[in-house]
Design an enzyme around this catalytic site. Structure first.
Site: not given
Ligand code: M1P
Length: 253
Positions: A18, A16
């Site tokens: 983030d 993953d």
């Molecule tokens: O990768 C996790 C999520 O990252 C973003 O979420 P947010 O902007 O709410 O922090 C988005 O790109 C989301 O689509 C993605 O699942």
């Protein structure tokens, strides 16, 4: 296209983005880059994120298509193997204009009735394989998104909105996933991160590892982490990812 130069070409390690390779919406560290370089000599590596490719380029660097063996954006709806694009699907073709219109109208109406401390812009982001809905708006700054994240944990704006959408559109076959800080993703059921596994199913991998931070029920790593085709690793942050990679793959040897 083969992976025969690797020490173990039958092992794939997927990440993953983030919270696993980078802090949320921020960029990859030098330490993570060098860990992945070492890992890539041993096994096949790829990432699978909910965001679109342009955001992953911002986070993982301009050479992302050559730094990873597999790049899966929007859960694999946009997919690259060794820099070459693989066949992809589209959300709008799947749902159709009429149903999408009803969905978008409901979302915009619901958002306009919310009491929020601040609002910015881009409340529905229309992507290739999904839509992303953000009550504060995707143009929020890093500080604004951190504040919204804290606010939402207490106010449960996104959780309530997902319940309302499920109630309004019970027969749409959609999955709602709260994966980040300020938004949630909406995509056809089954188009979660496990979608990317179909791109590797005929590649003869014997082990597919997956690293993610949102592996709990309702998190956007839950399905792939629990899938029987993967060996799941739950992490708390990118440092945790590095620690576990060093343990499992002995990257200093
Ligand atoms: O990768 C996790 C999520 O990252 C973003 O979420 P947010 O902007 O709410 O922090 C988005 O790109 C989301 O689509 C993605 O699942």
């Amino acid at each position: 296209m083969s992976f025969s130069s690797k020490e173990d070409p039958k092992t794939l390690v997927l990440f993953d983005v983030d919270g696993t390779l980078t802090p949320a919406r921020l960029t990859i560290s030098e330490e993570m880059k060098s860990t992945l370089e070492k890992l890539r000599k041993k096994v096949v590596i790829g990432f699978v994120g909910g965001s679109d490719l342009s955001k992953q380029v911002e986070q993982l660097g301009p050479n992302v298509l050559t730094d990873f063996d597999y790049c899966f954006s929007e859960n694999g709806l946009t997919a690259y193997k060794l820099g070459k694009e693989l066949a992809s699907q589209s959300f709008i073709k799947w749902i159709g204009e009429e149903k999408y219109n009803k969905l978008a109208k409901f979302i915009l109406r619901y958002l306009s009735d919310l009491d929020l401390p601040i609002r910015r812009g881009t409340f529905i982001e229309f992507r290739h394989g999904m839509i992303n809905v953000s009550p504060i708006g995707r143009n929020a700054s890093t500080q604004e998104r951190n504040e919204y994240d804290e606010f939402d944990k207490k106010a449960k704006i996104r959780e309530d909105m997902v319940l309302a959408l499920k109630k309004e559109f019970p027969d749409y076959g959609l999955t709602y996933s709260i994966g980040g800080q300020i938004s949630f993703d909406v995509f056809p059921t089954g188009w979660d991160k496990t979608y990317c596994l179909q791109h590797v199913k005929d590649e003869g991998f014997e082990n597919i590892h997956f690293f993610g931070d949102k592996t709990y029920k309702g998190g956007n790593d839950y399905e792939i982490y629990n899938d029987e085709r993967t060996i799941g690793h739950a992490v708390n942050n990118p440092n945790d990812t590095i620690r576990i990679l060093n343990e499992i793959f002995k990257l200093d040897n």
